[in-house]
Design an enzyme around this catalytic site. Structure first.
Site, PDB file in Angstrom:
ATOM      1  CD  GLN A  18     114.132 -33.231 -88.885  1.00  0.00           C
ATOM      2  OE1 GLN A  18     114.785 -33.944 -89.614  1.00  0.00           O
ATOM      3  NE2 GLN A  18     114.415 -31.957 -88.744  1.00  0.00           N
TER       4      GLN A  18
ATOM      5  CG  ASP B 241     111.022 -31.941 -80.635  1.00  0.00           C
ATOM      6  OD1 ASP B 241     111.974 -31.238 -80.994  1.00  0.00           O
ATOM      7  OD2 ASP B 241     109.913 -31.918 -81.185  1.00  0.00           O
TER       8      ASP B 241
END
Length: 435
Positions: free
Chosen positions: A229, A13
């Site tokens: 990820q 993120d």
């Protein structure tokens, strides 16, 4: 020509979508090399937002895009994502997208098992601490079947006659688990029908990806390897067991696509100017206070795929320095510095204290990870804005000092500095694709 691997240097993120889109315009080929449809990238092109979870970011720009063998592939999620993009005017064809023939499939039994385990861990007080916080999309169970040598792979869809034997081998394992969990068994006919229903929509995209990429490399085309990820979620190098089920570090770009490691020329680590993570597990610099709420609200910290709220905290230079080493990061793309605008003071974790001893790394032990205490340096904030800056001269002086000190702490230079979600609001220091 340079081939570039993009990896997250924290818990994911970090804002990879914008950077990957920015780079994909310069690339000839874009490759997904690990993960599944649990990863989310949001691309904003000409004011239109595209949310991708499985497809490589290059498809939106019509670049040759590849799903490598390191990915676990949900065929029904793929069909749905292709249909969703078609409504936005993006047509996905076999000329634009290639799927490796040896890519393992995610099936309904994987999704169900993922959810059953998460529910069991959440409801069993004696198993406190075993809830991982997965996206319940079957990623982990699909990887388990891959290493257990019972996966059904994309190529198997081309020969329906061989599927019953493969399904029986798969269900021998899964039905034994389901019986133990007091769940109804799955009939082989159910899985066979599930596979038949999508095979004609998948097979046109199947190819020998290793050969496609080798040909492109030999032709001198620029290849962008797009990771999902972040390093601290790597199954080997992350905060185990609170990790994803694949290797996410840069070295996986080779294994997950069928190219040799010599094909990688530059590793770009996407790094947020503060720290976030989703799901369970240790987070040394987490701020369960007004600071954490401020970062989450101003940074719009909700997952692209799951809409889960992200945990927020100060920048952790210890973790990023470790990620630089694990990935061989050449330079970082520092994102979301604009979220720090207006803060009176900003803290950075520069070391940990573990059982009374100062250390400069994150220990591998789960117990030790839970006991580390961050040691902070405090920086003066800035009242001006970094939003939309495209040159260093447009940045407040204190923001420049913050960036420069981060470079020193992590041992890697800033190659790109992102100053807003808009793709052109980027300060380019070093072009990863430059020869």
């Amino acid at each position: 020509m340079s081939n570039v691997v993009v990896v997250g240097s924290q818990w994911g993120d970090e804002g990879k979508g914008k950077i990957v889109d920015w780079l994909s315009e310069r690339a000839d080929v874009v490759v997904r090399f690990q993960g599944g449809h649990n990863a989310g990238h949001t691309l904003v092109i000409d004011g239109t937002s595209y949310k991708l979870s499985l497809l490589p970011s290059g498809v939106v720009r019509g670049k040759l895009s590849v799903i490598g063998n390191g990915v676990v592939f949900d065929p029904h999620a793929f069909v749905a994502e292709v249909a969703r993009l078609a409504k936005q005017g993006v047509k996905i064809t076999p000329e634009v997208l290639k799927i490796a023939e040896n890519t393992p499939l995610i099936l309904s039994v994987h999704r169900e098992l993922d959810g059953i385990r998460e529910d069991a861990a959440a409801n069993d007080a004696s198993n406190k601490g075993t809830k991982i916080g997965t996206t319940r999309r079957g990623i982990g169970p699909a990887y388990e079947d891959k290493v257990g040598r019972r996966s059904i792979r994309v190529m198997d869809l081309a020969n329906v006659d061989t599927l019953p034997e493969k399904i029986d081998r798969l269900l021998t394992h899964h039905n034994a688990i389901r019986r133990g969990l007091k769940q109804p068994e799955v009939a082989a006919a159910t899985i066979l029908e599930e596979l038949k229903s999508v095979k004609d929509q998948i097979l046109p995209y199947m190819d020998k990806v290793w050969k496609v990429l080798d040909d492109k490399r030999r032709a001198g085309e620029r290849i962008l390897f797009e990771g999902a990820q972040g390093t601290l979620l790597d199954v080997d190098h992350g905060t185990y067991p609170f990790v994803t089920s694949s290797n996410v570090v840069a070295g996986q770009a080779a294994a997950g696509s069928g190219m040799g490691p010599g094909a990688i020329d530059y590793v770009l680590g996407i790094t947020k100017a503060y720290t976030t993570r989703v799901g369970e597990g240790p987070f040394p610099t987490e701020q369960l206070n007004d600071v954490g709420e401020h970062l989450g609200t101003k940074g719009h910290e909700w997952g692209t795929v799951t809409a889960r709220k992200r945990r927020c905290g100060w920048f952790d230079a210890v973790l990023v320095r470790q990620a630089v080493a694990l990935n061989g990061i050449t330079g970082i793309a520092l994102t979301k510095i604009d979220v720090l605008d207006g803060m009176e003071e900003i803290k950075v974790c520069v070391a940990y204290e573990l059982d009374g001893e100062r250390i400069d790394y994150l220990p591998a032990s789960q117990g030790a990870q839970s006991r580390v205490v961050p040691i902070y340096e405090t920086f003066e904030g800035w009242s001006g804005t970094t939003v939309g800056a495209r040159t260093w001269n447009e940045l407040p002086a204190q923001a420049v000092k913050y960036v420069k000190h981060i470079e020193e702490l992590i041992g890697a230079p800033v190659a790109l500095l992102s100053t807003s979600p808009e793709r052109d609001d980027t300060i380019l220091v070093q072009d990863p694709f430059q020869d």
